[in-house]
Every structure is written in structure tokens, then in C-alpha cells.
Design a protein around this motif. Structure first.
Motif, PDB file in Angstrom:
ATOM      1  N   ALA A 438       4.853  33.683  21.580  1.00 39.40           N
ATOM      2  CA  ALA A 438       5.779  34.264  22.553  1.00 39.40           C
ATOM      3  C   ALA A 438       6.167  33.240  23.608  1.00 39.40           C
ATOM      4  CB  ALA A 438       5.149  35.498  23.204  1.00 39.40           C
ATOM      5  N   ASP A 439       5.198  32.466  24.086  1.00 38.41           N
ATOM      6  CA  ASP A 439       5.507  31.421  25.070  1.00 38.41           C
ATOM      7  C   ASP A 439       6.340  30.313  24.435  1.00 38.41           C
ATOM      8  OD1 ASP A 439       4.159  32.763  27.055  1.00 38.41           O
ATOM      9  OD2 ASP A 439       2.282  31.669  26.774  1.00 38.41           O
ATOM     10  N   ALA A 440       6.064  30.004  23.176  1.00 41.92           N
ATOM     11  CA  ALA A 440       6.862  28.991  22.481  1.00 41.92           C
ATOM     12  C   ALA A 440       8.306  29.438  22.345  1.00 41.92           C
ATOM     13  CB  ALA A 440       6.258  28.715  21.100  1.00 41.92           C
ATOM     14  N   ALA A 441       8.510  30.714  21.994  1.00 36.22           N
ATOM     15  CA  ALA A 441       9.867  31.242  21.862  1.00 36.22           C
ATOM     16  C   ALA A 441      10.595  31.191  23.204  1.00 36.22           C
ATOM     17  CB  ALA A 441       9.830  32.668  21.330  1.00 36.22           C
ATOM     18  N   ALA A 442       9.887  31.501  24.287  1.00 43.38           N
ATOM     19  CA  ALA A 442      10.510  31.452  25.614  1.00 43.38           C
ATOM     20  C   ALA A 442      10.896  30.029  25.984  1.00 43.38           C
ATOM     21  CB  ALA A 442       9.560  32.039  26.653  1.00 43.38           C
ATOM     22  N   ALA A 443      10.025  29.065  25.690  1.00 43.79           N
ATOM     23  CA  ALA A 443      10.327  27.670  25.992  1.00 43.79           C
ATOM     24  C   ALA A 443      11.520  27.180  25.173  1.00 43.79           C
ATOM     25  CB  ALA A 443       9.101  26.801  25.721  1.00 43.79           C
ATOM     26  N   LEU A 444      11.573  27.577  23.910  1.00 44.87           N
ATOM     27  CA  LEU A 444      12.694  27.177  23.069  1.00 44.87           C
ATOM     28  C   LEU A 444      13.993  27.800  23.558  1.00 44.87           C
ATOM     29  CD1 LEU A 444      11.005  27.402  19.563  1.00 44.87           C
ATOM     30  CD2 LEU A 444      11.755  25.324  20.725  1.00 44.87           C
ATOM     31  N   GLY A 445      13.921  29.036  24.037  1.00 42.44           N
ATOM     32  CA  GLY A 445      15.120  29.671  24.573  1.00 42.44           C
ATOM     33  C   GLY A 445      15.685  28.899  25.746  1.00 42.44           C
ATOM     34  N   ARG A 483      15.356  18.943  15.691  1.00 36.73           N
ATOM     35  CA  ARG A 483      14.825  17.851  16.510  1.00 36.73           C
ATOM     36  C   ARG A 483      14.572  18.323  17.938  1.00 36.73           C
ATOM     37  NH1 ARG A 483      18.593  14.709  15.572  1.00 36.73           N
ATOM     38  NH2 ARG A 483      17.687  13.551  13.824  1.00 36.73           N
ATOM     39  N   ARG A 484      15.502  19.073  18.495  1.00 38.30           N
ATOM     40  CA  ARG A 484      15.328  19.600  19.855  1.00 38.30           C
ATOM     41  C   ARG A 484      14.175  20.597  19.899  1.00 38.30           C
ATOM     42  NH1 ARG A 484      20.095  20.984  20.368  1.00 38.30           N
ATOM     43  NH2 ARG A 484      20.140  23.259  20.470  1.00 38.30           N
ATOM     44  N   MET A 485      14.034  21.398  18.851  1.00 39.56           N
ATOM     45  CA  MET A 485      12.933  22.347  18.783  1.00 39.56           C
ATOM     46  C   MET A 485      11.595  21.614  18.748  1.00 39.56           C
ATOM     47  SD  MET A 485      12.337  25.469  16.052  1.00 39.56           S
ATOM     48  CE  MET A 485      12.704  24.404  14.651  1.00 39.56           C
ATOM     49  N   ALA A 486      11.502  20.570  17.949  1.00 37.58           N
ATOM     50  CA  ALA A 486      10.256  19.819  17.846  1.00 37.58           C
ATOM     51  C   ALA A 486       9.896  19.155  19.168  1.00 37.58           C
ATOM     52  CB  ALA A 486      10.374  18.770  16.741  1.00 37.58           C
ATOM     53  N   GLU A 487      10.880  18.555  19.822  1.00 35.30           N
ATOM     54  CA  GLU A 487      10.608  17.902  21.109  1.00 35.30           C
ATOM     55  C   GLU A 487      10.109  18.910  22.138  1.00 35.30           C
ATOM     56  OE1 GLU A 487      14.355  16.170  21.947  1.00 35.30           O
ATOM     57  OE2 GLU A 487      14.089  14.470  20.571  1.00 35.30           O
ATOM     58  N   THR A 488      10.687  20.104  22.138  1.00 32.32           N
ATOM     59  CA  THR A 488      10.277  21.130  23.095  1.00 32.32           C
ATOM     60  C   THR A 488       8.852  21.589  22.829  1.00 32.32           C
ATOM     61  OG1 THR A 488      12.571  21.900  23.307  1.00 32.32           O
ATOM     62  CG2 THR A 488      10.836  23.415  24.011  1.00 32.32           C
ATOM     63  N   LEU A 489       8.523  21.823  21.562  1.00 29.74           N
ATOM     64  CA  LEU A 489       7.179  22.300  21.231  1.00 29.74           C
ATOM     65  C   LEU A 489       6.127  21.225  21.512  1.00 29.74           C
ATOM     66  CD1 LEU A 489       7.888  24.223  17.897  1.00 29.74           C
ATOM     67  CD2 LEU A 489       7.396  25.195  20.150  1.00 29.74           C
ATOM     68  N   ARG A 490       6.474  19.983  21.318  1.00 26.16           N
ATOM     69  CA  ARG A 490       5.496  18.901  21.621  1.00 26.16           C
ATOM     70  C   ARG A 490       5.184  18.832  23.110  1.00 26.16           C
ATOM     71  NH1 ARG A 490       9.171  15.502  17.968  1.00 26.16           N
ATOM     72  NH2 ARG A 490       8.264  15.785  15.893  1.00 26.16           N
TER      73      ARG A 490
END
Length: 493
Positions: A438-445, A483-490
Motif C-alpha cells: 500500500a505504501d509502495a502504491a502511494a509512493a508510485l502514485g 524505469r521510473r517505477m524501479a527508481e521510486t521503489l529503490r
């Protein structure tokens, strides 16, 4: 370039004790503050506005000049008059802005309404302001034949409605649906068996109230779309989540967990969200269960038309010999979300009771667009659209799997599915242990990526992951979004 708003939401009263320029000034100010005149909107020329309001141009000029001086409008020589981007009221305290307005009161609600307002909203669907990349439930806008659809809609408007409003839906559309289902999904039915609705939740609530009494149990898949359980609960039923395996819902397991249930809602063609296909053994067992308990099965075939590998199994409806399966489909995910049209295919024994219920409670689904959709199906455009989008979505799924493996394998693991319009990204080795989905989804948003937490689909112990819709994302944009998703999750902990 902003177009002038005409006519403006303003009227003048020559009999009022207030001068006309004061009436106009206050009416424009109120329209701006109420956002009926949006910021940056260009107003008509003073001559045009004076003609529209049947007043002297000097009256209009005086009112506009006062609003410019007060900061509500902007005007430059040789340019148009516009609503200011920043209003004087923006700097006022909130209490001052609402002066004279009574505070909003919480209305008296039922027990269900009260519990609904006190329940945190789950993020299992993308809102209207969600980013486009990987949003769920969106078909490809670049693949839809808009010129054909526009021509059919124009023809419908020109000739006017050919039928009186029917709570079952247009006869022309219901007849076209029978042809489509027979050709594409192998479902044989007659037009009188088909009901056009505004969505599966409306359909489920109607069926739940008609078929079962409040307090009875209904089987739902675990995990599963939360809106299903909510619709059943709102009708007074008790949803019982049944954990599913790779072969889909097991009737024997369901009978153990909910021995008194007489209704099951399933997605056998492509389980949502895990993507499993219900095995033939489980399909036959579920049909036998429904016959034995005099129960009902709602078969949600929301994306059964999209399959890219293997041979599709026949829908439950095609295997039903006892008249226990209610088939549900939707055009919103095949064509346009704004279309808002779904349908039920009823067993013959339910046709009369459902028709009676519809005549009592309604509502009639949107009428405009049904004739156009019927022609769209009859003229072969839907079949052609499905052929094109099957190929397109298979390419986009492959592009997402490839991009995830090459650009984000350390944080997510994505494997292909045999059908559908989304994939699941499981946490990879570099996904922070403390990071919930849930926190990952919020950060990606916040980073412009629309991802939905898999845990939101679980009623019990959650399974972490992210749901990524790929159908509406062009292939050329997938790699950069991953790529943007991966950078955000890292970077997210």
C-alpha cells in the motif's frame, strides 16, 4: 487557447433597486467564487456581453473595471479580459470565506451508511485523477475506432429513439448481445434472457435482494474485487471469502466454509486479480453444488474475451444444464469506460422475476448509445476491435514483462498471464522489507505511476504485490514508466 465563455451565468433585473452595473459586478464575482467561471477563463468582449444582457456597453465596462481593480479579473491593452489566476479571497482565512454559510451537518444515516463512512477507503481502483501509466481497467484509447463510433452516435441522434425506454435495455442492443455471445463466447441465449445494466454492482444488488433473504451467506473469491463483497453486503447478505487455488474456487472447500450458502460470485475465465483459470473439474463441481442446494452462480466474465495463450475453456453458462448460472459481461472494459453499459444473461426461470423487479425499482440504464452500440456489434466493428486489441494487448503485456526483467528485476518480479489486461508485480530482492505494498502504491502514485496494492483485494491475510494495467499504455512508453517505477521503489523505505 481558452475560448470565451458564452453565454455567461449572469442575468440582470431592470426592476431591482440596485444599479445594473452593481448587479453585473456581484453576479460575476459570485460566479467566479463559485467556480462557474474558472480561473483563466476568457470573458466575451464587452460589446458581446452587453448584447447578451440587453444593457448598455458602458454598464458592462464599469462592472468589469471594478472587478479588475479588485483583482478578480485581469485585462491588458489589446488583449481579452480573463478571470484572474489568483483571487483576492485566496489569502483570506477559511472562516472568512465561508462567512454566512452554515456548517455542514452529518446527516442521519442507517447502520450500514454509518459503518460505510467510518471504514477507510480501499485503494483498489484508480480514481479519475490517477496517473495513466499502468492504471487498471482501462482499454487502449488509441485502438478504439472513434470515427466509426461518432458516426453511429450521430445517426442515433438524428433519427431519435426508436423505442420507448425499457428497463431491460434496448431490444436492438439485447438482440445484438445474443449474436456477439454466441459467436465470441459460445453462449446461447435469446434477447428476452438479456438485461442491460449500468454495472455489475447494480446487477449484484438486484440479484441478491431478489434471490436471497437478508443474513444468508454468499460465496466470494479470496482474493477478489472488494466491490463484489460490498455490493452483496449492502443488500443484507453475508459474504464468505473462499481462498482459491490455481484451479479457481473449489466447491467442496466452499461447502465446508459456508455450508448454508446458496449464491456464488466467481470469475472462472480469468480470476481477478491473480489470473487463474477455473479448472473443468472445479467448474463441474460448482455447477453440481448449485443444483444440489437450489442455489445460483453469478459468472463475471469481465475480460474473458482477452486470452493470449492456450485454449479458452467454455464459460460456465455454456456448461449449465440446470439453469443456475447468471452470466455477467461489460462493454466498458472492451470499448470505452465512459460507456457505462454492462449486461446480464439470465436463466429462463429468472427472466420473469427479474423483469418484475426492474419494473418496480428500475433504474433504466442510459438510453443514448444503446442503438449505436447495437449497430457497432451488428456491423462487425466489435469483432474487429477485439481481434485488433487481442494482438495489441499481447504485445503490451510482453513489453511490460521484458521491461520489468531488464530494468527492475531487483525490486519487482513480473510474470506473464494467459489473458486479461493486467499483471502482478511481486516484491523483488531489493524491495525494502519494511515497505508495504500500500505504501509502495502511494509512493508510485506521487511519481506518476498508477499501481494498486494486491493486499487491498484480500479479506484475510494479505499477499503483497502491485497490480499493473498495461492495456492503455503504448509500447513505447512502457520502458520509461518501468524505469521510473524501479527508481521510486529503490528509494522508498
Amino acid at each position: 487557447m481558452a475560448r470565451a465563455l458564452s453565454p455567461l451565468p449572469v442575468s440582470l433585473d431592470p426592476t431591482s433597486h440596485l444599479p445594473l452595473h452593481v448587479q453585473l459586478r456581484e453576479a460575476l464575482r459570485r460566479a467566479i467564487l463559485d467556480r462557474r467561471l474558472p480561473r483563466g477563463a476568457r470573458l466575451p468582449a464587452s460589446r458581446v456581453l452587453a448584447a447578451d444582457l440587453a444593457c448598455a456597453r458602458g454598464t458592462v465596462v464599469l462592472a468589469l473595471e471594478q472587478l479588475v481593480a479588485e483583482g478578480y479579473l485581469t485585462a491588458r491593452p489589446g488583449s481579452s479580459t480573463r478571470v484572474a489566476a489568483t483571487l483576492p479571497d485566496d489569502s483570506m482565512p477559511a472562516a472568512d470565506r465561508s462567512e454566512g454559510a452554515s456548517p455542514a451537518r452529518m446527516p442521519a444515516l442507517s447502520r450500514w451508511g454509518t459503518s460505510l463512512t467510518q471504514t477507510p477507503r480501499l485503494r483498489y481502483t484508480a480514481g479519475s485523477t490517477a496517473p495513466d501509466a499502468f492504471a487498471l481497467g482501462r482499454p487502449a484509447p488509441d485502438a478504439f475506432p472513434y470515427p466509426v463510433w461518432a458516426r453511429l452516435l450521430q445517426a442515433e441522434w438524428r433519427q431519435g429513439p426508436a423505442e420507448r425506454p425499457d428497463p431491460r435495455g434496448s431490444l436492438a442492443l439485447r438482440s445484438a448481445i445474443t449474436t456477439y455471445l454466441a459467436q465470441v463466447r459460445g453462449v446461447a441465449c435469446a434477447a428476452e434472457d438479456v438485461i442491460v445494466t449500468a454495472g455489475i454492482r447494480q446487477s449484484l444488488r438486484l440479484l441478491a435482494e431478489l434471490l436471497l433473504d437478508p443474513g444468508e451467506s454468499a460465496l466470494v473469491e479470496e482474493p477478489g474485487f472488494p466491490g463484489i463483497a460490498q455490493a452483496l453486503a449492502s443488500a443484507g447478505l453475508r459474504p464468505v471469502p473462499i481462498p482459491i487455488g490455481p484451479g479457481g474456487l473449489s466447491a467442496s472447500r466452499a461447502a465446508t466454509l459456508a455450508p448454508g450458502a446458496r449464491l456464488a460470485v466467481v470469475t472462472p475465465a480469468h480470476h481477478y486479480p491473480l489470473g487463474h483459470t477455473m479448472s473443468l473439474e472445479n467448474r463441474l463441481d460448482l455447477l453440481a453444488w448449485a443444483d444440489a442446494v437450489a442455489g445460483w452462480i453469478v459468472e463475471d466474465d469481465y475480460d474473458g474475451a482477452y486470452r493470449y495463450a492456450g485454449r479458452p475453456l467454455a464459460p460456465l453458462r455454456a456448461l449449465d444444464r440446470a439453469g443456475r448460472v447468471i452470466y455477467v459481461g461489460s462493454f466498458s472494459k472492451l470499448l470505452l469506460p465512459a460507456l457505462g453499459l454492462s449486461y446480464l444473461v439470465l436463466p429462463r426461470g429468472l427472466v420473469a422475476p427479474v423483469n418484475q423487479a426492474l419494473s418496480e425499482i428500475g433504474p433504466t440504464p442510459p438510453g443514448i448509445g444503446q442503438w449505436a452500440l447495437a449497430r457497432f456489434i451488428e456491423d462487425g466493428h466489435l469483432a474487429g476491435h477485439l481481434r485488433r486489441t487481442r494482438r495489441l494487448y499481447a504485445l503490451r503485456q510482453a513489453a511490460l514483462v521484458e521491461a520489468a526483467a531488464g530494468l527492475a528485476a531487483d525490486v519487482i518480479a513480473v510474470v506473464p498471464m494467459e489473458g486479461g489486461m493486467h499483471l502482478i508485480a511481486r516484491p523483488g530482492p531489493a524491495w525494502a522489507a519494511s515497505l508495504s505494498d500500500a505504501d509502495a502504491a502511494a509512493a508510485l502514485g506521487r511519481a506518476g505511476i498508477s499501481a494498486v496494492a494486491l493486499s487491498a483485494y484480500h479479506a484475510g491475510v494479505p499477499e503483497p504485490g502491485l497490480l499493473l494495467g498495461y492495456a492503455a499504455v503504448p509500447e513505447r512508453a512502457i520502458a520509461s514508466a518501468v524505469r521510473r517505477m524501479a527508481e521510486t521503489l529503490r528509494q522508498t523505505r
